[in-house]
Design a protein around this motif. Structure first.
Motif, PDB file in Angstrom:
ATOM      1  N   TRP A  59       1.065  -1.558  -0.148  1.00 26.99           N
ATOM      2  CA  TRP A  59       0.224   0.077   0.267  1.00 26.99           C
ATOM      3  C   TRP A  59       0.711   0.855   0.345  1.00 26.99           C
ATOM      4  O   TRP A  59       2.705   1.018   0.016  1.00 26.99           O
ATOM      5  CB  TRP A  59      -0.623   0.440   1.058  1.00 26.99           C
ATOM      6  N   ALA A  60       0.122   2.242  -0.192  1.00 30.82           N
ATOM      7  CA  ALA A  60       0.884   3.664  -0.344  1.00 30.82           C
ATOM      8  C   ALA A  60       0.000   4.484   0.378  1.00 30.82           C
ATOM      9  O   ALA A  60      -1.200   4.754  -0.244  1.00 30.82           O
ATOM     10  CB  ALA A  60       1.070   3.903  -1.500  1.00 30.82           C
ATOM     11  N   TRP A  61       0.008   5.437   0.321  1.00 27.34           N
ATOM     12  CA  TRP A  61      -1.227   7.315   1.302  1.00 27.34           C
ATOM     13  C   TRP A  61      -1.756   7.238  -0.216  1.00 27.34           C
ATOM     14  O   TRP A  61      -1.163   7.576  -1.464  1.00 27.34           O
ATOM     15  CB  TRP A  61      -0.703   7.997   1.341  1.00 27.34           C
ATOM     16  N   VAL A  62      -2.455   7.784  -0.537  1.00 20.77           N
ATOM     17  CA  VAL A  62      -2.938   8.681  -0.883  1.00 20.77           C
ATOM     18  C   VAL A  62      -2.832   9.741  -1.888  1.00 20.77           C
ATOM     19  O   VAL A  62      -2.431  10.552  -0.846  1.00 20.77           O
ATOM     20  CB  VAL A  62      -4.384   9.170  -0.898  1.00 20.77           C
ATOM     21  N   ASN A  63      -2.248   9.952  -2.785  1.00 21.52           N
ATOM     22  CA  ASN A  63      -2.087  11.238  -3.048  1.00 21.52           C
ATOM     23  C   ASN A  63      -0.150  11.038  -2.890  1.00 21.52           C
ATOM     24  O   ASN A  63       0.439  12.393  -2.285  1.00 21.52           O
ATOM     25  CB  ASN A  63      -2.621  12.784  -3.320  1.00 21.52           C
ATOM     26  N   ASN A  64       0.363   9.891  -1.935  1.00 23.84           N
ATOM     27  CA  ASN A  64       1.570  10.115  -1.366  1.00 23.84           C
ATOM     28  C   ASN A  64       1.603  11.057  -0.511  1.00 23.84           C
ATOM     29  O   ASN A  64       2.726  11.267  -0.407  1.00 23.84           O
ATOM     30  CB  ASN A  64       2.787  10.169  -2.284  1.00 23.84           C
ATOM     31  N   GLN A  65       0.702  11.286   0.649  1.00 22.25           N
ATOM     32  CA  GLN A  65       0.610  12.027   1.502  1.00 22.25           C
ATOM     33  C   GLN A  65       0.470  11.357   2.715  1.00 22.25           C
ATOM     34  O   GLN A  65      -0.504  11.448   2.904  1.00 22.25           O
ATOM     35  CB  GLN A  65      -0.660  13.574   1.098  1.00 22.25           C
ATOM     36  N   LEU A  66       0.092  12.006   3.742  1.00 26.22           N
ATOM     37  CA  LEU A  66       0.816  11.520   5.467  1.00 26.22           C
ATOM     38  C   LEU A  66      -0.668  12.021   5.481  1.00 26.22           C
ATOM     39  O   LEU A  66      -1.649  12.713   4.987  1.00 26.22           O
ATOM     40  CB  LEU A  66       0.965  12.242   6.248  1.00 26.22           C
ATOM     41  N   PRO A  67      -1.660  11.886   6.362  1.00 30.32           N
ATOM     42  CA  PRO A  67      -3.087  11.559   6.834  1.00 30.32           C
ATOM     43  C   PRO A  67      -2.967  13.543   7.182  1.00 30.32           C
ATOM     44  O   PRO A  67      -1.786  13.190   7.928  1.00 30.32           O
ATOM     45  CB  PRO A  67      -3.581  10.901   7.695  1.00 30.32           C
ATOM     46  N   ALA A  68      -3.880  14.167   7.672  1.00 26.33           N
ATOM     47  CA  ALA A  68      -4.146  15.142   8.229  1.00 26.33           C
ATOM     48  C   ALA A  68      -3.733  15.426  10.132  1.00 26.33           C
ATOM     49  O   ALA A  68      -4.539  14.347  10.252  1.00 26.33           O
ATOM     50  CB  ALA A  68      -4.654  16.256   7.590  1.00 26.33           C
ATOM     51  N   GLY A  69      -3.153  16.135  11.141  1.00 22.81           N
ATOM     52  CA  GLY A  69      -3.056  15.940  11.535  1.00 22.81           C
ATOM     53  C   GLY A  69      -4.176  16.349  12.347  1.00 22.81           C
ATOM     54  O   GLY A  69      -5.992  17.168  11.843  1.00 22.81           O
ATOM     55  N   SER A  70      -4.236  16.767  13.594  1.00 19.06           N
ATOM     56  CA  SER A  70      -5.705  17.574  14.917  1.00 19.06           C
ATOM     57  C   SER A  70      -4.188  18.066  15.588  1.00 19.06           C
ATOM     58  O   SER A  70      -3.352  17.724  15.840  1.00 19.06           O
ATOM     59  CB  SER A  70      -6.519  16.653  15.002  1.00 19.06           C
ATOM     60  N   ASN A  71      -5.221  19.002  16.871  1.00 19.37           N
ATOM     61  CA  ASN A  71      -4.846  19.569  17.653  1.00 19.37           C
ATOM     62  C   ASN A  71      -4.321  17.842  19.199  1.00 19.37           C
ATOM     63  O   ASN A  71      -4.192  18.505  19.953  1.00 19.37           O
ATOM     64  CB  ASN A  71      -5.114  20.708  18.628  1.00 19.37           C
ATOM     65  N   LEU A  72      -4.830  17.069  18.838  1.00 19.70           N
ATOM     66  CA  LEU A  72      -5.226  15.853  19.380  1.00 19.70           C
ATOM     67  C   LEU A  72      -3.889  14.929  19.499  1.00 19.70           C
ATOM     68  O   LEU A  72      -2.870  14.395  20.138  1.00 19.70           O
ATOM     69  CB  LEU A  72      -6.101  15.254  19.672  1.00 19.70           C
ATOM     70  N   ALA A  73      -3.563  14.810  17.746  1.00 22.66           N
ATOM     71  CA  ALA A  73      -2.511  13.941  16.865  1.00 22.66           C
ATOM     72  C   ALA A  73      -1.698  14.178  15.457  1.00 22.66           C
ATOM     73  O   ALA A  73      -2.489  15.096  15.032  1.00 22.66           O
ATOM     74  CB  ALA A  73      -2.827  12.508  17.018  1.00 22.66           C
ATOM     75  N   ASP A  74      -0.665  14.020  15.464  1.00 25.19           N
ATOM     76  CA  ASP A  74       0.203  14.936  15.133  1.00 25.19           C
ATOM     77  C   ASP A  74       0.094  14.135  13.508  1.00 25.19           C
ATOM     78  O   ASP A  74      -0.406  12.793  13.414  1.00 25.19           O
ATOM     79  CB  ASP A  74       1.672  15.425  14.938  1.00 25.19           C
ATOM     80  N   PRO A  75       0.400  14.604  11.943  1.00 23.00           N
ATOM     81  CA  PRO A  75       0.571  13.372  10.689  1.00 23.00           C
ATOM     82  C   PRO A  75       1.746  12.248  11.160  1.00 23.00           C
ATOM     83  O   PRO A  75       0.882  11.073  10.987  1.00 23.00           O
ATOM     84  CB  PRO A  75       0.445  14.549  10.059  1.00 23.00           C
ATOM     85  N   ALA A  76       1.825  12.844  11.774  1.00 22.40           N
ATOM     86  CA  ALA A  76       3.635  11.166  12.093  1.00 22.40           C
ATOM     87  C   ALA A  76       2.838  10.620  13.517  1.00 22.40           C
ATOM     88  O   ALA A  76       3.180   8.957  12.302  1.00 22.40           O
ATOM     89  CB  ALA A  76       4.832  11.749  12.021  1.00 22.40           C
ATOM     90  N   LEU A  77       1.953  10.348  13.877  1.00 19.91           N
ATOM     91  CA  LEU A  77       1.741   9.881  14.407  1.00 19.91           C
ATOM     92  C   LEU A  77       0.960   9.155  14.365  1.00 19.91           C
ATOM     93  O   LEU A  77       0.707   7.758  14.200  1.00 19.91           O
ATOM     94  CB  LEU A  77       0.923  10.575  15.949  1.00 19.91           C
ATOM     95  N   ILE A  78      -0.450   9.689  13.503  1.00 21.58           N
ATOM     96  CA  ILE A  78      -1.668   8.555  13.232  1.00 21.58           C
ATOM     97  C   ILE A  78      -0.860   7.988  11.711  1.00 21.58           C
ATOM     98  O   ILE A  78      -1.057   6.778  11.767  1.00 21.58           O
ATOM     99  CB  ILE A  78      -2.564   9.975  12.604  1.00 21.58           C
ATOM    100  N   ALA A  79       0.025   8.008  10.865  1.00 22.79           N
ATOM    101  CA  ALA A  79       0.621   7.703   9.982  1.00 22.79           C
ATOM    102  C   ALA A  79       0.971   6.500  10.587  1.00 22.79           C
ATOM    103  O   ALA A  79       1.426   5.641  10.430  1.00 22.79           O
ATOM    104  CB  ALA A  79       1.903   8.402   9.472  1.00 22.79           C
ATOM    105  N   GLU A  80       2.296   6.621  11.831  1.00 17.14           N
ATOM    106  CA  GLU A  80       2.852   5.296  12.389  1.00 17.14           C
ATOM    107  C   GLU A  80       1.916   4.159  12.649  1.00 17.14           C
ATOM    108  O   GLU A  80       2.120   3.381  12.732  1.00 17.14           O
ATOM    109  CB  GLU A  80       3.493   5.925  13.620  1.00 17.14           C
TER     110      GLU A  80
END
Length: 202
Positions: A59-80
């Motif tokens: 698999w790969a991310w849609v549009n090769n972009q990490l998911p958007a984060g929020s004030n409760l979790a940043d994109p790197a944490l969600i991606a991990e």
């Protein structure tokens, strides 16, 4: 007289039933099939074959972009967290070329109404009135129901065919938003694992 009229009506009805049917069945021969019909396959005439989810390996991310984060979790944490969850389902990150799957994930906060009932339970003892105690019997306050508004963290995961872009599967799960940063990260991992338990669909 009425009896004779009834008998005459019955005779007329039977005579009408014995008259010949004016409608005659006829049919015309079907026109011949066009010559290309023998070589044409109509896929819509057959049910779709069940999807083989076993052929999706990477698999790969849609549009090769990490998911958007929020004030409760940043994109790197969600991606991990999502990557680890996919890994547990046998899906590995694509190294090169067109991936089998494209993955999208998002995280957002929603509000829920939650009811809590406090039941203090019955008691038994003497009753009291203006003139002092009288008799024995049950006593106690009735149950009290309170309604609270709580915030929940909802994670949604969507999978698409890597070649056609067709949506294949999606699921979501929710968890609480309270606690420290590490506690919220653990709750996010549990929510992602819960969402991915239904993949692959049976």
């Amino acid at each position: 007289m009425p009896r004779r009229f009834a008998v005459a009506s019955l005779c007329l009805g039977l005579a009408a039933c014995q008259s010949p049917n004016p409608y005659v069945a006829s049919s015309n021969p079907l026109p011949p099939a066009p010559p290309q019909a023998a070589q044409t396959f109509d896929a819509s005439a057959y049910p779709a074959a069940p999807r083989d989810y076993g052929r999706y390996r990477n698999w790969a991310w849609v549009n090769n972009q990490l998911p958007a984060g929020s004030n409760l979790a940043d994109p790197a944490l969600i991606a991990e967290v999502v990557s680890n969850g996919l890994d547990q389902r046998g899906l590995r990150p694509a190294r090169s070329g067109i991936p089998d799957l494209r993955v999208a994930a998002d995280l957002h906060v929603e509000r829920r109404l939650q009811q809590v009932t406090d039941d203090y339970g019955p008691g038994y003892g003497p009753g009291f009135g203006p003139r002092g105690p009288y008799g024995y019997g049950p006593y106690g306050p009735p149950p009290v129901t309170r309604t609270y508004e709580v915030q929940v963290l909802v994670v949604r995961i969507q999978l698409y065919d890597g070649t056609s872009g067709q949506p294949l599967w999606s699921a979501s799960a929710e968890t609480g938003t309270q606690g420290s940063e590490s506690q919220r990260a653990d709750a996010l991992r549990q929510a992602v694992a819960k969402a991915l338990t239904a993949y692959p669909p049976s």
